[in-house]
Scaffold this motif. Structure first.
Motif, PDB file in Angstrom:
ATOM      1  N   LEU A   1       0.816  -1.223   0.000  1.00 53.32           N
ATOM      2  CA  LEU A   1       0.000   0.000   0.000  1.00 53.32           C
ATOM      3  C   LEU A   1       0.842   1.262   0.000  1.00 53.32           C
ATOM      4  N   SER A   2       2.152   1.129   0.106  1.00 52.62           N
ATOM      5  CA  SER A   2       2.987   2.336   0.134  1.00 52.62           C
ATOM      6  C   SER A   2       2.781   3.161  -1.138  1.00 52.62           C
ATOM      7  N   ALA A   3       2.915   4.454  -0.992  1.00 50.58           N
ATOM      8  CA  ALA A   3       2.960   5.323  -2.170  1.00 50.58           C
ATOM      9  C   ALA A   3       4.255   5.058  -2.912  1.00 50.58           C
ATOM     10  N   SER A   4       4.246   5.228  -4.228  1.00 49.53           N
ATOM     11  CA  SER A   4       5.497   5.194  -4.991  1.00 49.53           C
ATOM     12  C   SER A   4       5.345   6.129  -6.184  1.00 49.53           C
ATOM     13  N   SER A   5       6.453   6.515  -6.741  1.00 47.55           N
ATOM     14  CA  SER A   5       6.479   7.476  -7.845  1.00 47.55           C
ATOM     15  C   SER A   5       5.602   6.989  -8.999  1.00 47.55           C
ATOM     16  N   TYR A   6       4.617   7.770  -9.382  1.00 50.33           N
ATOM     17  CA  TYR A   6       3.629   7.418 -10.427  1.00 50.33           C
ATOM     18  C   TYR A   6       2.842   6.143 -10.076  1.00 50.33           C
ATOM     19  N   GLY A   7       3.059   5.582  -8.898  1.00 50.71           N
ATOM     20  CA  GLY A   7       2.428   4.310  -8.545  1.00 50.71           C
ATOM     21  C   GLY A   7       3.114   3.107  -9.178  1.00 50.71           C
ATOM     22  N   LEU A   8       4.346   3.272  -9.640  1.00 48.34           N
ATOM     23  CA  LEU A   8       4.994   2.213 -10.438  1.00 48.34           C
ATOM     24  C   LEU A   8       5.557   1.043  -9.621  1.00 48.34           C
ATOM     25  N   GLN A   9       5.708   1.211  -8.317  1.00 48.13           N
ATOM     26  CA  GLN A   9       6.197   0.117  -7.455  1.00 48.13           C
ATOM     27  C   GLN A   9       7.410  -0.601  -8.067  1.00 48.13           C
ATOM     28  N   PRO A  10       8.543   0.098  -8.232  1.00 47.73           N
ATOM     29  CA  PRO A  10       9.699  -0.526  -8.906  1.00 47.73           C
ATOM     30  C   PRO A  10      10.539  -1.362  -7.947  1.00 47.73           C
ATOM     31  N   TYR A  11       9.871  -2.125  -7.098  1.00 43.40           N
ATOM     32  CA  TYR A  11      10.592  -2.830  -6.029  1.00 43.40           C
ATOM     33  C   TYR A  11       9.922  -4.149  -5.656  1.00 43.40           C
ATOM     34  N   GLU A  12      10.653  -4.937  -4.872  1.00 44.75           N
ATOM     35  CA  GLU A  12      10.099  -6.191  -4.324  1.00 44.75           C
ATOM     36  C   GLU A  12      10.533  -6.333  -2.874  1.00 44.75           C
ATOM     37  N   LEU A  13       9.802  -7.156  -2.156  1.00 51.14           N
ATOM     38  CA  LEU A  13      10.106  -7.399  -0.745  1.00 51.14           C
ATOM     39  C   LEU A  13      10.294  -8.896  -0.509  1.00 51.14           C
TER      40      LEU A  13
ATOM     41  N   CYS B   1      14.138  -4.616  -2.001  1.00 54.46           N
ATOM     42  CA  CYS B   1      14.962  -4.693  -3.220  1.00 54.46           C
ATOM     43  C   CYS B   1      14.410  -3.775  -4.308  1.00 54.46           C
ATOM     44  N   ILE B   2      15.312  -3.318  -5.170  1.00 59.63           N
ATOM     45  CA  ILE B   2      14.858  -2.620  -6.382  1.00 59.63           C
ATOM     46  C   ILE B   2      14.983  -3.563  -7.577  1.00 59.63           C
ATOM     47  N   LYS B   3      14.181  -3.306  -8.588  1.00 56.25           N
ATOM     48  CA  LYS B   3      14.313  -3.999  -9.866  1.00 56.25           C
ATOM     49  C   LYS B   3      15.492  -3.387 -10.610  1.00 56.25           C
ATOM     50  N   THR B   4      16.363  -4.196 -11.142  1.00 50.94           N
ATOM     51  CA  THR B   4      17.531  -3.654 -11.852  1.00 50.94           C
ATOM     52  C   THR B   4      17.280  -3.546 -13.355  1.00 50.94           C
ATOM     53  N   ASN B   5      16.166  -4.066 -13.803  1.00 44.63           N
ATOM     54  CA  ASN B   5      15.889  -4.052 -15.254  1.00 44.63           C
ATOM     55  C   ASN B   5      14.594  -3.320 -15.580  1.00 44.63           C
ATOM     56  N   PHE B   6      14.320  -2.272 -14.775  1.00 47.31           N
ATOM     57  CA  PHE B   6      13.107  -1.494 -15.040  1.00 47.31           C
ATOM     58  C   PHE B   6      13.178  -0.912 -16.452  1.00 47.31           C
TER      59      PHE B   6
ATOM     60  N   GLN C   1       0.142  -8.985  -4.376  1.00 49.26           N
ATOM     61  CA  GLN C   1       1.199  -9.220  -3.368  1.00 49.26           C
ATOM     62  C   GLN C   1       2.147 -10.325  -3.816  1.00 49.26           C
ATOM     63  N   ASP C   2       1.590 -11.349  -4.444  1.00 47.25           N
ATOM     64  CA  ASP C   2       2.428 -12.475  -4.865  1.00 47.25           C
ATOM     65  C   ASP C   2       3.477 -12.070  -5.900  1.00 47.25           C
ATOM     66  N   GLU C   3       3.168 -11.011  -6.634  1.00 47.43           N
ATOM     67  CA  GLU C   3       4.086 -10.590  -7.673  1.00 47.43           C
ATOM     68  C   GLU C   3       5.311  -9.871  -7.088  1.00 47.43           C
ATOM     69  N   ILE C   4       5.105  -9.146  -5.990  1.00 47.98           N
ATOM     70  CA  ILE C   4       6.225  -8.323  -5.494  1.00 47.98           C
ATOM     71  C   ILE C   4       6.705  -8.725  -4.098  1.00 47.98           C
ATOM     72  N   ILE C   5       6.091  -9.752  -3.525  1.00 48.22           N
ATOM     73  CA  ILE C   5       6.544 -10.197  -2.194  1.00 48.22           C
ATOM     74  C   ILE C   5       6.814 -11.695  -2.217  1.00 48.22           C
ATOM     75  N   THR C   6       7.992 -12.060  -1.724  1.00 48.33           N
ATOM     76  CA  THR C   6       8.366 -13.471  -1.646  1.00 48.33           C
ATOM     77  C   THR C   6       8.605 -13.833  -0.185  1.00 48.33           C
ATOM     78  N   GLU C   7       7.926 -14.872   0.278  1.00 51.22           N
ATOM     79  CA  GLU C   7       8.184 -15.339   1.646  1.00 51.22           C
ATOM     80  C   GLU C   7       9.137 -16.517   1.602  1.00 51.22           C
ATOM     81  N   ILE C   8      10.145 -16.485   2.447  1.00 48.97           N
ATOM     82  CA  ILE C   8      11.078 -17.612   2.536  1.00 48.97           C
ATOM     83  C   ILE C   8      11.002 -18.166   3.954  1.00 48.97           C
ATOM     84  N   LEU C   9      10.566 -19.421   4.038  1.00 47.65           N
ATOM     85  CA  LEU C   9      10.400 -20.050   5.357  1.00 47.65           C
ATOM     86  C   LEU C   9      11.524 -21.052   5.628  1.00 47.65           C
TER      87      LEU C   9
END
Lengths: 211, 211
Positions: A37-49, A81-86, B203-211
């Motif tokens: 739900l975080s805000a991001s630039s233009y809503g592009l979400q150029p990251y992963e968790l 993490c950021i995407k390196t191939n945006f 969420q599945d696209e940008i979040i990975t859980e490692i157990l």
């Protein structure tokens, strides 16, 4: 839930986590939601968790963090993490997502899409990665605040070896790069730092009101 | 206060603010507190915040934002700035602050202080400004979440001319540089964007859980 200001006062960068504490599935779910739900630039979400609850991997991340113990002790470690191939295809996918979620014809978004492509075509890959990194800091601010509000302890960490963490999680093959770590869980009852006064500049020193 | 996840779902980048809405002194105070309570790298807070409730200046900022109306319409505009002259003396002052707030002899902090000076002596001025900018994004994540929690509407903005805003607020003479804007206030009842579905990846696209 606590008042947000009380929650932010309660938060501190945990030095010693309770190694026996764990997080519930519901708590992890809320953290994942906050990230998404975080805000991001233009809503592009150029990251992963990455949400890691695995002692072996947490130990390795601890080693990759100049031996700091928090990643190993904590109930979980978040790796931002950021995407390196945006690229343009991310912009294409984003507009497909908008069209599908808002049930709009894709063509009606062409003007905005082309504007956005123009903006990014003028950026170097290094500038795009810097831009994406900033969005990760914004997302961490969101997740850190959410954790405080949920009374989940945390420790935001810049001080680690990103290449080592990328290697541990095999991020390169996923076109990702680690930027920030955030061990989360419960402060140890004998974390001496939890008793120290929070150090902040005076509001007058860093905030100016113009009426 | 709302559940933080509900608050983050409620939040969106306001397109049209209610021009007649204002913020109470207590609301402004909480926003200032949230800004000052944000986490920052080493706790150094290499930034400042301007809280502007002045129609004339808000109009000028609107012009400096490619004519976007939010800064002029909103009850207030937050301007997040970095210090452009961050140096060893900031580190010295920080340790004086720790010693005074925690009532510790300054000398006991010498080891950590020298470590930190070493870290920053290896950074170029450009790297220090990039580092400071990231801390501003983190602080904006904190303030954005706090506003959502307090049911204060907002619009995080990167799209403006920083030089123009620096000129409007005479930031150069204060060794500051604007990085982010955030008009705050109340969404207009006829802001069409408030009715649109929030667009997020799964969420599945940008979040990975490692157990």
């Amino acid at each position: 839930m606590k008042d947000i200001i009380k929650a932010l006062e309660w938060r501190y960068a945990v030095k010693k986590f309770d190694e026996n504490a764990s997080l519930t599935t519901q708590q992890i779910e809320k953290i994942k939601q906050a990230f998404n739900l975080s805000a991001s630039s233009y809503g592009l979400q150029p990251y992963e968790l990455f949400v890691i609850q695995n002692n072996g991997i947490q130990e390795q991340i601890s080693v990759a963090s100049h031996g700091q113990k928090q990643p190993a002790q904590a109930a979980a470690v978040l790796v931002f993490c950021i995407k390196t191939n945006f690229s343009e295809s991310d912009i294409e996918q984003y507009f497909e997502l908008i069209a599908s979620q808002r049930q709009m014809p894709l063509e009606t978004l062409d003007g905005y899409k082309n504007f956005m492509k123009g903006v990014f075509s003028q950026k170097t890959q290094e500038e795009i990665m810097s831009w994406a990194s900033k969005q990760v800091y914004l997302a961490m601010g969101t997740v850190l605040s959410a954790c405080a509000s949920l009374e989940i302890d945390s420790c935001p960490m810049e001080g680690f070896n990103p290449e080592a963490v990328d290697h541990i999680l095999d991020l390169k093959s996923k076109n990702l790069q680690s930027v920030l770590l955030m061990p989360i869980g419960k402060r140890s009852s004998d974390d001496a730092v939890s008793q120290l006064k929070k150090v902040r500049k005076s509001q007058d020193e860093i905030i100016t009101e113009i009426l």
